[in-house]
Design a protein around this motif. Structure first.
Motif, PDB file in Angstrom:
ATOM      1  N   ILE A 187       0.837  -1.202   0.000  1.00  0.00           N
ATOM      2  CA  ILE A 187       0.000   0.000   0.000  1.00  0.00           C
ATOM      3  C   ILE A 187       0.870   1.250   0.000  1.00  0.00           C
ATOM      4  CG2 ILE A 187      -1.681   1.323   1.356  1.00  0.00           C
ATOM      5  CD1 ILE A 187      -2.770  -1.368   2.383  1.00  0.00           C
ATOM      6  N   LEU A 188       1.909   1.257   0.841  1.00  0.00           N
ATOM      7  CA  LEU A 188       2.806   2.413   0.907  1.00  0.00           C
ATOM      8  C   LEU A 188       3.491   2.671  -0.432  1.00  0.00           C
ATOM      9  CD1 LEU A 188       4.547   2.056   4.394  1.00  0.00           C
ATOM     10  CD2 LEU A 188       3.104   3.941   3.631  1.00  0.00           C
ATOM     11  N   LEU A 189       3.918   1.583  -1.091  1.00  0.00           N
ATOM     12  CA  LEU A 189       4.589   1.732  -2.382  1.00  0.00           C
ATOM     13  C   LEU A 189       3.636   2.262  -3.449  1.00  0.00           C
ATOM     14  CD1 LEU A 189       6.811  -1.486  -2.398  1.00  0.00           C
ATOM     15  CD2 LEU A 189       7.601   0.883  -2.299  1.00  0.00           C
ATOM     16  N   ILE A 190       2.396   1.755  -3.445  1.00  0.00           N
ATOM     17  CA  ILE A 190       1.400   2.214  -4.420  1.00  0.00           C
ATOM     18  C   ILE A 190       1.074   3.687  -4.193  1.00  0.00           C
ATOM     19  CG2 ILE A 190      -0.997   1.980  -5.187  1.00  0.00           C
ATOM     20  CD1 ILE A 190      -0.738  -1.028  -4.560  1.00  0.00           C
ATOM     21  N   VAL A 191       0.840   4.046  -2.925  1.00  0.00           N
ATOM     22  CA  VAL A 191       0.537   5.440  -2.596  1.00  0.00           C
ATOM     23  C   VAL A 191       1.708   6.343  -2.977  1.00  0.00           C
ATOM     24  CG1 VAL A 191       0.170   7.039  -0.676  1.00  0.00           C
ATOM     25  CG2 VAL A 191      -1.122   4.918  -0.771  1.00  0.00           C
ATOM     26  N   GLY A 192       2.943   5.885  -2.672  1.00  0.00           N
ATOM     27  CA  GLY A 192       4.125   6.674  -3.008  1.00  0.00           C
ATOM     28  C   GLY A 192       4.302   6.845  -4.506  1.00  0.00           C
ATOM     29  N   ALA A 193       4.145   5.746  -5.254  1.00  0.00           N
ATOM     30  CA  ALA A 193       4.272   5.818  -6.712  1.00  0.00           C
ATOM     31  C   ALA A 193       3.161   6.681  -7.304  1.00  0.00           C
ATOM     32  CB  ALA A 193       4.224   4.419  -7.316  1.00  0.00           C
ATOM     33  N   GLY A 194       1.970   6.617  -6.699  1.00  0.00           N
ATOM     34  CA  GLY A 194       0.882   7.488  -7.137  1.00  0.00           C
ATOM     35  C   GLY A 194       1.235   8.947  -6.933  1.00  0.00           C
ATOM     36  N   GLY A 195       1.914   9.242  -5.808  1.00  0.00           N
ATOM     37  CA  GLY A 195       2.385  10.604  -5.560  1.00  0.00           C
ATOM     38  C   GLY A 195       3.440  11.021  -6.571  1.00  0.00           C
ATOM     39  N   GLY A 196       4.296  10.059  -6.974  1.00  0.00           N
ATOM     40  CA  GLY A 196       5.296  10.337  -8.007  1.00  0.00           C
ATOM     41  C   GLY A 196       4.645  10.647  -9.339  1.00  0.00           C
ATOM     42  N   PHE A 197       3.613   9.888  -9.688  1.00  0.00           N
ATOM     43  CA  PHE A 197       2.866  10.121 -10.933  1.00  0.00           C
ATOM     44  C   PHE A 197       2.199  11.490 -10.895  1.00  0.00           C
ATOM     45  CE2 PHE A 197      -1.127   9.461 -13.449  1.00  0.00           C
ATOM     46  CZ  PHE A 197      -0.525   9.370 -14.696  1.00  0.00           C
ATOM     47  N   LYS A 198       1.619  11.797  -9.739  1.00  0.00           N
ATOM     48  CA  LYS A 198       0.961  13.094  -9.560  1.00  0.00           C
ATOM     49  C   LYS A 198       1.955  14.236  -9.758  1.00  0.00           C
ATOM     50  CE  LYS A 198       1.114  14.453  -5.516  1.00  0.00           C
ATOM     51  NZ  LYS A 198       1.031  14.372  -4.041  1.00  0.00           N
ATOM     52  N   GLN A 199       3.155  14.123  -9.163  1.00  0.00           N
ATOM     53  CA  GLN A 199       4.156  15.184  -9.273  1.00  0.00           C
ATOM     54  C   GLN A 199       4.668  15.317 -10.705  1.00  0.00           C
ATOM     55  OE1 GLN A 199       4.702  17.069  -6.517  1.00  0.00           O
ATOM     56  NE2 GLN A 199       5.696  18.476  -7.949  1.00  0.00           N
ATOM     57  N   THR A 200       4.768  14.186 -11.399  1.00  0.00           N
ATOM     58  CA  THR A 200       5.176  14.223 -12.812  1.00  0.00           C
ATOM     59  C   THR A 200       4.139  14.972 -13.646  1.00  0.00           C
ATOM     60  OG1 THR A 200       6.269  12.083 -12.514  1.00  0.00           O
ATOM     61  CG2 THR A 200       5.932  12.814 -14.774  1.00  0.00           C
TER      62      THR A 200
END
Length: 452
Positions: A328-341
């Motif tokens: 869950i943490l990795l998915i949320v973090g990667a989602g945040g990375g996608f959002k920032q991109t």
């Protein structure tokens, strides 16, 4: 909480990492999301890897230098995990304490003992809503569904009449009420006030859960009349129930973080003076990290000690509680990375520029974007994070209340029509012993009602 400076985004003082025009950026967004969808649905790739690859693809399609795309992605991942990672971990520990101590059983058994057949659907929605406050949706299902099956079997109730209210309570809490990961990430992205969002989320959740739960369950029970599957009903030994915390202590522990966060919001409104000692005190104790940490510490004495847990078992419990949330943490973090991109590529500013000429209200736009991503990926978390990143600039000029409502609109959209690409769909199908068609008629329709 970490903050995205949406005011800076709206003013656009930071140079985007690409010079692409609106048309190319729009195509890049569609292709980037398509890559994520394809990897998750067709190739069954983990959402973390899919989001990472999709972020790089988005940058490439937008014509951005790869090194800058990587920097944006890692910065977004880091800030998102820093903002919500500890909260997710503390929530997982509290949920594990609730489950292993027997506190959840205590709440369920106490309320069921006082329920009548007519009030049972309302009782189940109440149980699920209370239990669902600190628990992840999947944990809540695993915890509550066996109880739902036992109640249906023992009381000769329609499985859908009992099960749909329980699922509605869990799902509404998951999508609309912090400290669940989705709402927390959206609050972080649009810089909304957590206390106001929590208060409005609870206010909106009450009528929503009534309509999608007890009211809709009448129709669901007519459409799908199935017995509780015997193979899924747990056989609990009587000694498991000998030691467990009291009902009042368990309920107080669950509600403690919510009460502390609501008190902070109330003091902020009444006092409205950042230098006031009372407001500064409540700003600390009402901070979600402190509120959840206090609840975990209190839970050691109110949940674990009465259940006979010694010091030696505490470390193991925390370790087991943290293990399942790595994904869950990795998915949320990667989602945040996608959002920032998305933001650093100028997509957020593009949405802001284009939406000025649209007659679609910001709240409806946020909901529609979340709906599309939810339908495509099957993940409420991915839908929430992606939609929040796209509409974050719209919150720059919003009032505190409207920013909170923007978060709730995103959360509602992320729940729309769960189907075969959603893990929750298969979890419900297997636990209730349904086929795909029956699951769509009940679970999928219920999710859509909540969203709308």
């Amino acid at each position: 909480m970490t903050r995205l400076s949406v005011e800076m985004l709206a003013a656009d003082p930071v140079e985007p990492i690409t010079s692409a025009g609106h048309a190319q950026l729009g195509i890049a967004v569609l292709l980037g999301i398509a890559v994520i969808v394809l990897l998750i649905t067709k190739f069954k790739l983990h959402a973390f890897l899919s989001l990472t690859i999709g972020s790089l693809a988005l940058g490439a399609f937008a014509g951005a230098p790869l090194d800058k795309v990587i920097t944006s992605f890692t910065a977004g991942l880091g800030s998102t995990v820093a903002g919500v990672g500890v909260l997710i971990a503390l929530g997982a520990i509290l949920g594990k304490m609730l489950a292993d101590s027997g506190g959840a059983d205590q709440i369920v058994d106490t309320i069921l003992a006082k329920a009548t057949p007519r009030s049972m659907p309302w009782t189940m929605v109440l149980i699920a809503s209370v239990i669902g406050l600190p628990l992840f949706f999947e944990v809540g299902i695993v915890l509550l569904i066996p109880v739902v099956l036992m109640v249906a079997k023992r009381g000769n109730y329609s499985l859908m009449r009992i099960g749909i209210p329980a699922l509605a309570g869990l799902s509404v809490m998951h999508g609309l009420v912090p400290p669940h990961p989705g709402p927390l990430v959206a609050i972080d992205a649009v810089d909304a006030n957590l206390g106001v969002t929590l208060a409005l989320g609870v206010l909106i959740a009450i009528p929503t859960v009534i309509i999608a739960g007890p009211v809709f369950s009448k129709y669901a029970a007519r459409w799908v009349d199935v017995p509780a599957p015997d193979r899924m009903i747990p056989q609990r030994a009587s000694e498991e129930l000998d030691k467990r915390p009291g009902f009042g202590a368990t309920l107080a522990t669950i509600l403690l973080p919510v009460v502390l966060m609501l008190l902070k919001a109330l003091v902020d409104i009444i006092v409205d003076d950042p230098d006031n000692v009372v407001q500064r005190t409540f700003d600390v104790i009402g901070n979600p990290l402190i509120a959840l940490l206090v609840s975990v510490i209190v839970g050691i004495f109110t949940l674990l000690r009465p259940a006979g847990f010694g010091k030696d078992r505490l470390s193991g419990l925390v370790e087991k509680g943290l293990a399942p949330i790595a994904g869950i943490l990795l998915i949320v973090g990667a989602g945040g990375g996608f959002k920032q991109t998305l933001i650093d590529s100028g997509v957020g500013q593009m949405v802001l520029d284009i939406s000025k000429d649209w007659s679609i209200p910001a709240l409806l736009l946020a909901w529609l974007i979340a709906v599309v991503i939810r339908l495509a990926t099957g993940s409420a978390t991915v839908a929430t994070v992606s939609a929040a990143g796209l509409v974050a600039p719209l919150a720059a000029d919003m009032s505190t209340t409207h920013a909170a409502l923007l978060v709730l609109a995103i959360g509602a959209g992320s729940l729309f029509f769960s189907h075969v690409n959603d893990a929750g769909f298969w979890l419900v199908k297997e636990y209730f012993g349904l086929n795909v068609g029956q699951t769509i008629k009940t679970w999928s329709v219920m999710e859509t009602i909540i969203s709308v």
